[in-house]
Design a protein around this motif. Structure first.
Motif, mmCIF file in Angstrom:
data_model
loop_
_atom_site.group_PDB
_atom_site.id
_atom_site.type_symbol
_atom_site.label_atom_id
_atom_site.label_comp_id
_atom_site.label_asym_id
_atom_site.label_seq_id
_atom_site.Cartn_x
_atom_site.Cartn_y
_atom_site.Cartn_z
ATOM 1 N N SER A 13 -6.475 -32.697 21.528
ATOM 2 C CA SER A 13 -6.876 -31.972 20.326
ATOM 3 C C SER A 13 -6.754 -30.476 20.502
ATOM 4 C CB SER A 13 -8.331 -32.310 19.964
ATOM 5 O OG SER A 13 -9.207 -31.878 20.982
ATOM 6 N N ALA A 14 -6.551 -30.013 21.711
ATOM 7 C CA ALA A 14 -6.470 -28.580 21.949
ATOM 8 C C ALA A 14 -5.357 -28.295 22.929
ATOM 9 C CB ALA A 14 -7.798 -28.047 22.493
ATOM 10 N N ILE A 15 -4.892 -27.074 22.910
ATOM 11 C CA ILE A 15 -3.855 -26.631 23.822
ATOM 12 C C ILE A 15 -4.500 -25.651 24.781
ATOM 13 C CG2 ILE A 15 -1.655 -25.417 24.014
ATOM 14 C CD1 ILE A 15 -2.628 -27.051 20.783
ATOM 15 N N PHE A 16 -4.286 -25.837 26.062
ATOM 16 C CA PHE A 16 -4.920 -25.019 27.066
ATOM 17 C C PHE A 16 -3.972 -23.902 27.488
ATOM 18 C CE2 PHE A 16 -6.321 -29.350 27.245
ATOM 19 C CZ PHE A 16 -7.695 -29.249 27.286
ATOM 20 N N VAL A 17 -4.413 -22.673 27.366
ATOM 21 C CA VAL A 17 -3.588 -21.534 27.716
ATOM 22 C C VAL A 17 -4.395 -20.621 28.618
ATOM 23 C CG1 VAL A 17 -2.205 -19.619 26.843
ATOM 24 C CG2 VAL A 17 -2.480 -21.670 25.458
ATOM 25 N N HIS A 18 -3.879 -20.296 29.774
ATOM 26 C CA HIS A 18 -4.582 -19.407 30.686
ATOM 27 C C HIS A 18 -4.553 -17.986 30.145
ATOM 28 C CE1 HIS A 18 -5.589 -17.230 34.387
ATOM 29 N NE2 HIS A 18 -6.134 -18.355 34.773
ATOM 30 N N LEU A 19 -5.687 -17.314 30.197
ATOM 31 C CA LEU A 19 -5.808 -15.969 29.666
ATOM 32 C C LEU A 19 -5.145 -14.975 30.606
ATOM 33 C CD1 LEU A 19 -7.008 -14.101 27.523
ATOM 34 C CD2 LEU A 19 -9.101 -14.020 28.870
ATOM 35 N N SER A 139 -6.224 -27.194 13.470
ATOM 36 C CA SER A 139 -5.235 -27.704 14.415
ATOM 37 C C SER A 139 -3.897 -27.027 14.144
ATOM 38 C CB SER A 139 -5.096 -29.223 14.266
ATOM 39 O OG SER A 139 -4.162 -29.739 15.183
ATOM 40 N N PRO A 140 -3.204 -26.604 15.202
ATOM 41 C CA PRO A 140 -3.577 -26.739 16.613
ATOM 42 C C PRO A 140 -4.671 -25.747 17.005
ATOM 43 C CG PRO A 140 -1.567 -25.472 16.427
ATOM 44 C CD PRO A 140 -1.889 -25.938 15.042
ATOM 45 N N ARG A 141 -5.367 -26.076 18.085
ATOM 46 C CA ARG A 141 -6.368 -25.172 18.641
ATOM 47 C C ARG A 141 -5.916 -24.726 20.028
ATOM 48 N NH1 ARG A 141 -9.332 -29.062 16.193
ATOM 49 N NH2 ARG A 141 -9.972 -30.185 18.069
ATOM 50 N N LEU A 142 -6.092 -23.462 20.286
ATOM 51 C CA LEU A 142 -5.701 -22.887 21.570
ATOM 52 C C LEU A 142 -6.947 -22.486 22.342
ATOM 53 C CD1 LEU A 142 -2.841 -20.517 20.326
ATOM 54 C CD2 LEU A 142 -2.696 -22.926 20.930
ATOM 55 N N ILE A 215 -14.834 -25.328 16.241
ATOM 56 C CA ILE A 215 -14.249 -24.733 17.444
ATOM 57 C C ILE A 215 -15.325 -24.282 18.434
ATOM 58 C CG2 ILE A 215 -12.156 -24.060 16.219
ATOM 59 C CD1 ILE A 215 -13.165 -21.164 16.257
ATOM 60 N N ILE A 216 -16.506 -23.889 17.937
ATOM 61 C CA ILE A 216 -17.582 -23.495 18.846
ATOM 62 C C ILE A 216 -18.056 -24.701 19.658
ATOM 63 C CG2 ILE A 216 -20.005 -22.740 18.914
ATOM 64 C CD1 ILE A 216 -19.313 -20.779 16.645
ATOM 65 N N ARG A 230 -12.083 -17.996 24.671
ATOM 66 C CA ARG A 230 -11.944 -18.063 23.218
ATOM 67 C C ARG A 230 -11.290 -19.374 22.807
ATOM 68 N NH1 ARG A 230 -7.337 -13.434 22.284
ATOM 69 N NH2 ARG A 230 -7.998 -12.678 24.312
ATOM 70 N N VAL A 231 -11.529 -19.732 21.562
ATOM 71 C CA VAL A 231 -10.822 -20.839 20.929
ATOM 72 C C VAL A 231 -10.225 -20.292 19.644
ATOM 73 C CG1 VAL A 231 -10.967 -23.147 19.927
ATOM 74 C CG2 VAL A 231 -12.375 -22.563 21.917
ATOM 75 N N ILE A 232 -8.931 -20.526 19.461
ATOM 76 C CA ILE A 232 -8.199 -19.995 18.313
ATOM 77 C C ILE A 232 -7.659 -21.157 17.495
ATOM 78 C CG2 ILE A 232 -6.243 -18.586 17.566
ATOM 79 C CD1 ILE A 232 -6.424 -17.223 20.370
ATOM 80 N N ALA A 233 -7.948 -21.161 16.206
ATOM 81 C CA ALA A 233 -7.380 -22.113 15.258
ATOM 82 C C ALA A 233 -6.748 -21.312 14.122
ATOM 83 C CB ALA A 233 -8.456 -23.054 14.721
ATOM 84 N N PRO A 234 -5.882 -21.919 13.327
ATOM 85 C CA PRO A 234 -5.240 -21.161 12.248
ATOM 86 C C PRO A 234 -6.215 -20.552 11.241
ATOM 87 C CG PRO A 234 -4.012 -23.165 12.671
ATOM 88 C CD PRO A 234 -5.263 -23.256 13.487
#
Length: 251
Positions: A13-19, A139-142, A215-216, A230-234
């Motif tokens: 359900s989420a995409i994991f991106v390293h900061l 969705s998508p969520r980063l 998202i929280i 952070r969590v980012i959605a559109p």
């Protein structure tokens, strides 16, 4: 180093991106995700032309100074819908420059996907082939996180929960131009925690709350034990850090 687009199986359900610490001046995106499940387009096709036209219109709207841009162009099946949201404290000129830089990198990052989300710290661009105005898009969520571990995770988490609850309500109570809130507080270990919450202002107050709540809820999975994340959605996003990453007041 540029952040590559990530494609995960459908059950994620989420995409994991390293900061990472990047800047707009480097012309490297902070995050991006190209959605392959929404279909692809060919170079020079009507969808391609419509996408370029819509993205160009977002950053060229000099009459809009509140940081939210929404546009669409074309007819089905080549109708393109796009939105751009700048952080609520970002100056209009910086906002438009950020959107332009993001749009210019679209072709190299997501060359033929009909839907994608990408951006920098200061702005987010989202486009797709379906109507999105006034619709909650989670969705998508980063997921992005600070690589530094908190010295007292329990203290930070307790303070963060209170700040996010306050900020979500303040952001949702914003008007049709901006739904944005920032807050900070000192945790019991004397670490100051800074929080930002934001929704696209085409959402109603309740829609904004619903988006932020979704998202929280992912914060513990995303960023527990970290000094920031952070969590980012559109349609909405939140961020927290142990340093001020925004201007003190929104513009």
């Amino acid at each position: 180093m540029a952040i590559a687009s990530l494609t995960l199986p459908i059950f994620f359900s989420a995409i994991f991106v390293h900061l990472l610490t990047l800047s707009i001046a480097q012309k490297e995106l902070r995050y991006s995700y190209c959605e392959n499940r929404r279909g692809n387009f060919s170079a020079g096709s009507p969808y391609h032309d419509n996408l370029n036209r819509v993205l160009s219109s977002l950053s060229s709207d000099t009459e809009n100074d509140h940081g939210f841009y929404n546009a669409s162009f074309g007819e089905n099946p080549d109708h393109v819908f796009a939105r751009a949201l700048c952080r609520g404290d970002v100056e209009p000129a910086t906002c438009r420059s950020c959107i332009s830089d993001t749009s210019n990198l679209r072709a190299s990052v997501c060359p033929n996907q009909k839907e994608a989300i990408l951006g920098y710290d200061e702005c987010m661009v989202f486009y797709t082939n379906r109507s999105i105005f006034g619709v909650i898009e989670t969705s998508p969520r980063l997921w992005l996180w600070n690589p530094v571990n908190a010295s007292d995770p329990a203290s930070l988490s307790a303070t963060l929960r209170t700040l996010l609850d306050t900020s979500r309500m303040q952001a949702a109570a914003g008007d049709s131009l901006r739904k944005f809130a920032v807050n900070d507080a000192v945790a019991s270990d004397f670490t100051r925690v800074f929080v930002l919450t934001e929704c696209t202002p085409d959402l109603s107050e309740q829609q904004c709350l619903n988006c932020l709540d979704q998202i929280i809820e992912e914060q513990p999975d995303c960023c527990t034990g970290r000094t920031g994340g952070r969590v980012i959605a559109p349609s909405c996003n939140f961020r927290f850090e142990n340093y001020r990453f925004y201007n003190i007041t929104p513009v």
